[in-house]
Design an enzyme around this catalytic site. Structure first.
Site, PDB file in Angstrom:
ATOM      1  N   GLY A   1      32.221   1.798  18.038  1.00 29.55           N
ATOM      2  CA  GLY A   1      33.250   1.442  17.065  1.00 29.55           C
ATOM      3  C   GLY A   1      33.018   0.091  16.422  1.00 29.55           C
TER       4      GLY A   1
ATOM      5  N   GLY B   1      31.904   5.742  23.143  1.00 25.31           N
ATOM      6  CA  GLY B   1      32.001   6.182  24.534  1.00 25.31           C
ATOM      7  C   GLY B   1      31.316   7.513  24.771  1.00 25.31           C
TER       8      GLY B   1
ATOM      9  N   ARG C   1      37.272   9.548   9.690  1.00 29.80           N
ATOM     10  CA  ARG C   1      37.326  10.608  10.711  1.00 29.80           C
ATOM     11  C   ARG C   1      37.925  11.892  10.145  1.00 29.80           C
ATOM     12  NH1 ARG C   1      38.484   7.431  16.419  1.00 29.80           N
ATOM     13  NH2 ARG C   1      36.263   7.079  16.710  1.00 29.80           N
TER      14      ARG C   1
ATOM     15  N   LYS D   1      30.982  -5.470  27.872  1.00 25.20           N
ATOM     16  CA  LYS D   1      31.025  -5.158  29.299  1.00 25.20           C
ATOM     17  C   LYS D   1      29.753  -4.553  29.842  1.00 25.20           C
ATOM     18  CE  LYS D   1      35.836  -4.478  30.302  1.00 25.20           C
ATOM     19  NZ  LYS D   1      36.867  -3.474  30.439  1.00 25.20           N
TER      20      LYS D   1
HETATM   21  P1  ADP Z   1      31.163  -0.930  20.645  1.00 22.95           P
HETATM   22  O1  ADP Z   1      32.620  -0.545  20.420  1.00 22.95           O
HETATM   23  O2  ADP Z   1      30.428  -1.030  19.364  1.00 22.95           O
HETATM   24  O3  ADP Z   1      30.490  -0.070  21.679  1.00 22.95           O
HETATM   25  P2  ADP Z   1      31.862  -2.924  22.579  1.00 22.95           P
HETATM   26  O4  ADP Z   1      33.210  -2.311  22.676  1.00 22.95           O
HETATM   27  O5  ADP Z   1      30.954  -2.770  23.716  1.00 22.95           O
HETATM   28  O6  ADP Z   1      31.138  -2.410  21.245  1.00 22.95           O
HETATM   29  O7  ADP Z   1      31.998  -4.501  22.357  1.00 22.95           O
HETATM   30  C1  ADP Z   1      32.482  -5.054  21.224  1.00 22.95           C
HETATM   31  C2  ADP Z   1      33.111  -6.386  21.467  1.00 22.95           C
HETATM   32  O8  ADP Z   1      32.298  -7.240  22.230  1.00 22.95           O
HETATM   33  C3  ADP Z   1      33.367  -7.070  20.168  1.00 22.95           C
HETATM   34  O9  ADP Z   1      34.722  -7.030  19.889  1.00 22.95           O
HETATM   35  C4  ADP Z   1      32.809  -8.471  20.360  1.00 22.95           C
HETATM   36  O10 ADP Z   1      33.709  -9.476  19.927  1.00 22.95           O
HETATM   37  C5  ADP Z   1      32.613  -8.558  21.843  1.00 22.95           C
HETATM   38  N1  ADP Z   1      31.558  -9.510  22.192  1.00 22.95           N
HETATM   39  C6  ADP Z   1      30.246  -9.421  21.929  1.00 22.95           C
HETATM   40  N2  ADP Z   1      29.588 -10.505  22.374  1.00 22.95           N
HETATM   41  C7  ADP Z   1      30.509 -11.303  22.961  1.00 22.95           C
HETATM   42  C8  ADP Z   1      30.469 -12.567  23.621  1.00 22.95           C
HETATM   43  N3  ADP Z   1      29.321 -13.247  23.764  1.00 22.95           N
HETATM   44  N4  ADP Z   1      31.624 -13.069  24.081  1.00 22.95           N
HETATM   45  C9  ADP Z   1      32.778 -12.411  23.929  1.00 22.95           C
HETATM   46  N5  ADP Z   1      32.887 -11.221  23.322  1.00 22.95           N
HETATM   47  C10 ADP Z   1      31.769 -10.664  22.834  1.00 22.95           C
HETATM   48 MG    MG Z   2      34.335  -0.984  21.439  1.00 24.08          MG
END
Ligand code: ADP
Ligand code: MG
Length: 387
Positions: free
Chosen positions: A349, A372, A37, A197
């Site tokens: 992330g 985000g 960053r 989520k």
């Molecule tokens: P990003 O930061 O890339 O947008 P998110 O914050 O939406 O991604 O989600 C990332 C997290 O989701 C990871 O830490 C991963 O462990 C979790 N995750 C993905 N699939 C599952 C699952 N089936 N059960 C529990 N956690 C999950």
């Molecule tokens: Mg995330």
């Protein structure tokens, strides 16, 4: 979105340029774990240095919530910046106040002053105009080089724009230009979404749904759709109000037209052993933690048809060795397709972390850790930092 780039501004010599950067680096025991960053802001900072400006940097670190939290001081970040710039950086141990006033008053062309964590001040996250005025007093012009916080209404991002002529940093402008390419994608557009989520992902999926040819779902996100289809999900991660989101964002859409759900999953069984199951065979003792091999093959077959690919969200709990294969396989497929035929965008992330594990991130056309802000922008949410 067309933004005024600082790269086109003339006559910056001796001007005080107040630059909001994103230096929210991962820290462990006071050590910077990754400085990408800081590196991302170097082109803008070097450009301003060459132009003979006086540079005042503003940044945040972590969530001190308006309190002074010594371990969230930006001092180590200022130190790293000085190493990268190969020149002194005058770190001021307060954001606004007597010491900052004094440091800025005695600046000459080519000096860099770095202010302490913005979020040590209550006014920052409240988008407080009074606090913004104190910051604005330090600059003649304002530059936003912090795309990852542009979806937030905060004093150094939003209120300050009312007070100073506003321009955008080189990296931010390129980030927005790249996202704009996805707003009118070359088809077929294959969207891959995972992560934890549904609440954060549903708005973007519904926004992109019409232009997407297929939306491949995995991760915790897919569990919500399994539940919607009355499949057993056992102890898997599901949002308690998932139905609310599915109803709100997919009203009137025939899900089966475009949404592709996993055929099989890797679960952790009641003895914590990883096993492959068809999605129809999951038991109430199981926790779904990854997509299975048939799903990897199915998703890859779609990825191979894409001209544009958007991927956000790991397809499983990739932080654990037994459950990383799905995410890494899809990361590899996305990167491979992006080398030649398709325009590939990967954001988020954790998603970028997974992509980096494949060592193939350089094949992806655009990689953004600003999860985000990227989702907010693509989903058409308000962007207080860009208006
Ligand atoms: P990003 O930061 O890339 O947008 P998110 O914050 O939406 O991604 O989600 C990332 C997290 O989701 C990871 O830490 C991963 O462990 C979790 N995750 C993905 N699939 C599952 C699952 N089936 N059960 C529990 N956690 C999950
Ligand atoms: Mg995330």
């Amino acid at each position: 979105m067309k933004l005024k780039s600082i790269g086109k501004v003339k006559g910056l010599k001796n001007k005080r340029v107040l630059v909001r950067v994103d230096f929210n680096v991962p820290l462990k025991d006071g050590k910077i774990e990754d400085d990408y960053r800081i590196k991302a802001a170097l082109p803008t900072i070097n450009y301003l240095l060459t132009a003979g400006a006086k540079i005042i940097l503003m940044a945040h670190l972590g969530e001190p919530e308006g309190q002074i939290v010594p371990k969230l001081s930006l001092k180590p970040v200022a130190h790293r910046l000085a190493l990268l710039l190969k020149k002194p950086v005058n770190f001021v141990p307060e954001t606004v106040g007597y010491q900052a006033d004094k440091a800025i008053k005695k600046m000459v062309a080519g000096d860099v002053v770095f202010l302490e964590n913005l979020r040590f001040n209550e006014g920052e996250q409240k988008d407080d105009l009074k606090f913004a005025k104190r910051l604005a007093a330090y600059g003649d012009i304002y530059v936003n080089e912090a795309f990852s916080v542009c979806h937030r209404k905060q004093a150094s991002i939003s209120a300050i724009k009312k007070l100073l002529p506003t321009y955008y940093g080189l990296e931010l402008v390129s980030e927005v230009e790249n996202l704009d390419k996805i707003l009118k994608p070359v088809k077929p557009l294959i969207v891959i979404m995972g992560g934890a989520k549904i609440s954060t992902k549903a708005p973007i999926i519904s926004k992109i749904y019409d232009s997407a040819d297929k939306v491949l779902l995995g991760g915790g996100l897919a569990n919500n759709f399994f539940k919607h289809l009355k499949l057993e999900v056992g102890k898997s991660l599901v949002d308690s109000d998932s139905e609310v989101y599915i109803k709100k964002f997919f009203k009137g859409k025939k899900l089966a037209d475009k949404i592709v759900l996993p055929l099989d999953v890797i679960i952790s069984d009641k003895d914590k052993q990883p096993r492959i199951r068809k999605v129809t065979d999951v038991t109430k003792f199981d926790t779904i933690l990854d997509i299975g091999p048939e799903t990897i093959a199915l998703f890859s077959s779609y990825i191979k048809t894409a001209q544009t690919i958007i991927w956000n969200g790991p397809l499983g709990k990739f932080e654990e060795g037994s459950f990383k294969h799905g995410t890494l396989a899809i990361a590899t497929a996305v990167a491979a397709r992006s080398t030649g035929k398709a325009y590939g965008l990967v954001g988020g992330g954790e998603t970028v972390e997974a992509l980096k594990e494949t060592k193939m991130e350089m094949y992806v056309d655009f990689v953004s850790t600003a999860g985000g802000a990227m989702l907010a922008y693509l989903g058409g949410s308000p962007m207080p930092g860009l208006k």
